[in-house]
Write a protein that holds these residues in place. Structure first.
Motif, short mmCIF file in Angstrom:
data_model
loop_
_atom_site.label_atom_id
_atom_site.label_comp_id
_atom_site.label_asym_id
_atom_site.label_seq_id
_atom_site.Cartn_x
_atom_site.Cartn_y
_atom_site.Cartn_z
N HIS A 1 0.78 -1.26 0.09
CA HIS A 1 0.07 0.12 0.05
C HIS A 1 0.88 1.20 0.00
N CYS A 2 0.26 2.07 -0.54
CA CYS A 2 1.16 3.52 -0.67
C CYS A 2 1.35 3.97 0.99
N TYR A 3 0.27 3.72 1.65
CA TYR A 3 0.34 4.56 3.08
C TYR A 3 1.72 3.61 3.80
N GLU A 4 2.19 2.68 3.44
CA GLU A 4 3.30 1.90 4.09
C GLU A 4 4.78 2.73 3.67
N GLY A 5 4.53 3.67 2.75
CA GLY A 5 5.67 4.52 2.43
C GLY A 5 6.17 4.21 1.00
N TYR A 6 5.48 3.24 0.46
CA TYR A 6 5.89 3.05 -1.04
C TYR A 6 5.34 3.76 -2.01
N THR A 7 6.01 4.04 -3.28
CA THR A 7 5.56 4.83 -4.09
C THR A 7 4.30 3.84 -4.97
N ALA A 8 3.46 4.59 -5.51
CA ALA A 8 2.55 3.77 -6.39
C ALA A 8 3.01 2.68 -7.23
N ALA A 9 4.11 3.16 -7.89
CA ALA A 9 5.16 2.10 -8.73
C ALA A 9 5.60 0.89 -8.12
N GLU A 10 5.87 1.26 -6.68
CA GLU A 10 6.50 0.01 -6.16
C GLU A 10 5.64 -0.91 -5.69
N THR A 11 4.33 -0.38 -5.42
CA THR A 11 3.35 -1.13 -5.04
C THR A 11 2.77 -2.22 -5.99
N VAL A 12 3.21 -2.22 -7.41
CA VAL A 12 2.59 -2.92 -8.49
C VAL A 12 3.97 -3.49 -8.93
N ILE A 13 4.92 -3.63 -8.23
CA ILE A 13 6.28 -4.49 -8.72
C ILE A 13 5.38 -5.66 -8.81
N PRO A 14 5.11 -6.36 -7.93
CA PRO A 14 4.76 -7.74 -8.01
C PRO A 14 3.84 -8.23 -9.22
N LEU A 15 2.99 -7.29 -9.30
CA LEU A 15 1.99 -7.35 -10.46
C LEU A 15 2.58 -7.50 -11.68
N ARG A 16 3.40 -6.38 -11.75
CA ARG A 16 4.01 -6.32 -12.97
C ARG A 16 4.93 -7.43 -13.41
N ALA A 17 5.79 -8.05 -12.46
CA ALA A 17 6.60 -8.98 -12.74
C ALA A 17 5.69 -10.34 -13.03
N LEU A 18 4.37 -10.34 -12.42
CA LEU A 18 3.51 -11.61 -12.92
C LEU A 18 3.03 -11.40 -14.26
N ILE A 19 2.66 -10.09 -14.57
CA ILE A 19 2.12 -9.78 -16.00
C ILE A 19 3.40 -10.29 -16.85
N ARG A 20 4.78 -10.00 -16.72
CA ARG A 20 5.81 -10.21 -17.48
C ARG A 20 5.82 -11.85 -17.75
N LEU A 21 5.54 -12.43 -16.43
CA LEU A 21 5.55 -14.01 -16.42
C LEU A 21 4.55 -14.57 -17.34
N GLY A 22 3.47 -13.74 -17.59
CA GLY A 22 2.32 -14.23 -18.35
C GLY A 22 0.79 -14.23 -17.95
N VAL A 23 0.94 -13.40 -16.97
CA VAL A 23 -0.53 -13.18 -16.50
C VAL A 23 -1.21 -12.27 -17.38
N LYS A 24 -2.68 -12.66 -17.90
CA LYS A 24 -3.45 -12.10 -18.65
C LYS A 24 -4.60 -11.35 -18.22
N LYS A 25 -4.89 -11.92 -16.98
CA LYS A 25 -6.45 -11.64 -16.21
C LYS A 25 -6.12 -11.29 -14.92
N LEU A 26 -6.83 -10.41 -14.19
CA LEU A 26 -6.73 -10.30 -12.91
C LEU A 26 -7.80 -10.01 -12.16
N LEU A 27 -7.98 -10.32 -11.12
CA LEU A 27 -9.14 -10.21 -9.95
C LEU A 27 -8.31 -9.65 -8.75
#
Ligand code: HPA
Length: 271
Positions: A82-108
């Motif tokens: 979360h951003c309130y933890e002190g991360y930038t919005a970009a940092e909060t989505v590092i995991p998701l973007r790594a998974l997208i690079r791995l092949g994730v096409k849909k998100l819930l």
């Protein structure tokens, strides 16, 4: 640099993950248990993935769980940033973007939210049809990552109509009553003031929370189709004449967890 961190995380996942799932489910507060229902599960702690931030929020385990569900390969994010933890919005989505690079096409995406719409009750489930980003922060701030998507991505269909339909059908078939509405993201970590909630209602929000929007933006940027559900864990500030607490949010989340899990199951069967 976030781009490098995404790449390093992706390289680790490519080497260690036994599956390349097309669907990612982000498990919000109190829903982490869903990951335990995956078959032949492989879990990787965030702390073992170089490049990932480290989760600090209570109730967030902090691991990726890869596994099977109804014949589909799925990855669950058990805990998010979360951003309130002190991360930038970009940092909060590092995991998701790594998974997208791995092949994730849909998100819930799932989350806990306060109900602003006075027709809602704690324990209700809301399918998010659109959002308002009251943090004014974006995970896309900075140089555009052209390999993910365009500089100015369209957000008109950020919540995919087909996936929303799948959620509604799953709810109907399982006798789960669902609401629909607009999710407002606030920065937190303090809950909102009653005046803020009145303002958000006037501006068209039905529920309020402190997460999910960066994930939806990052997904839309990358052309990943998304859907999102909120568990209405409490009425937002000022609606009832009593204080809000994290305990209430967690407790209502626990009560609604079975229905949320049934809905996620129905969704996965359908998409
Ligand atoms: N406000 C913001 N975030 C929340 C709330 C709320 O009332 N409930 C659960 N997450």
């Amino acid at each position: 640099m976030t781009a490098e961190r995404i790449h390093i995380a992706y390289e680790t996942l490519k080497k260690t993950a036994k599956r390349c799932p097309e669907l990612c489910v982000v498990l919000g507060s109190g829903l982490g248990g869903y990951a335990d229902t995956l078959e032949n599960a492989q879990s990787i702690a965030y702390s073992d993935i170089p490049g990932f931030p480290v989760s600090t929020a209570p109730g967030h385990a902090g691991r990726l769980v890869f596994g099977g569900k109804f014949g589909a390969d799925v990855v669950c994010m058990q805990g998010r940033f979360h951003c309130y933890e002190g991360y930038t919005a970009a940092e909060t989505v590092i995991p998701l973007r790594a998974l997208i690079r791995l092949g994730v096409k849909k998100l819930l995406v799932t989350n806990a939210a306060g109900g602003i719409n006075t027709c809602f009750r704690p324990g209700d489930i809301m399918v998010i049809e659109d959002h308002i980003n009251f943090t004014f922060l974006s995970p896309l701030t900075g140089a555009n990552m052209d390999d993910f998507g365009p500089r100015f991505p369209d957000m008109s269909y950020a919540y995919d109509k087909t996936l929303i339909h799948a959620l509604k059908t799953a709810a109907l078939e399982n006798g789960i009553d669902i609401k629909t509405g607009v999710y407002a993201m606030m920065a937190g970590p303090a809950y909102e003031t009653p005046a803020e909630i009145r303002a958000l209602r006037t501006l068209g929000a039905d529920a309020v929370g402190m997460s999910s929007v960066p994930e939806i933006i990052a997904a839309a940027h990358a052309g990943v189709r998304s859907a999102a559900i909120s568990c209405i864990t409490n009425m937002a500030a000022g609606i009832l004449d009593r204080p809000l607490s994290h305990e209430e949010v967690m407790e209502t989340g626990r009560i609604a967890a079975d229905r949320m899990q049934t809905l996620i199951d129905g969704f996965i069967r359908r998409v």
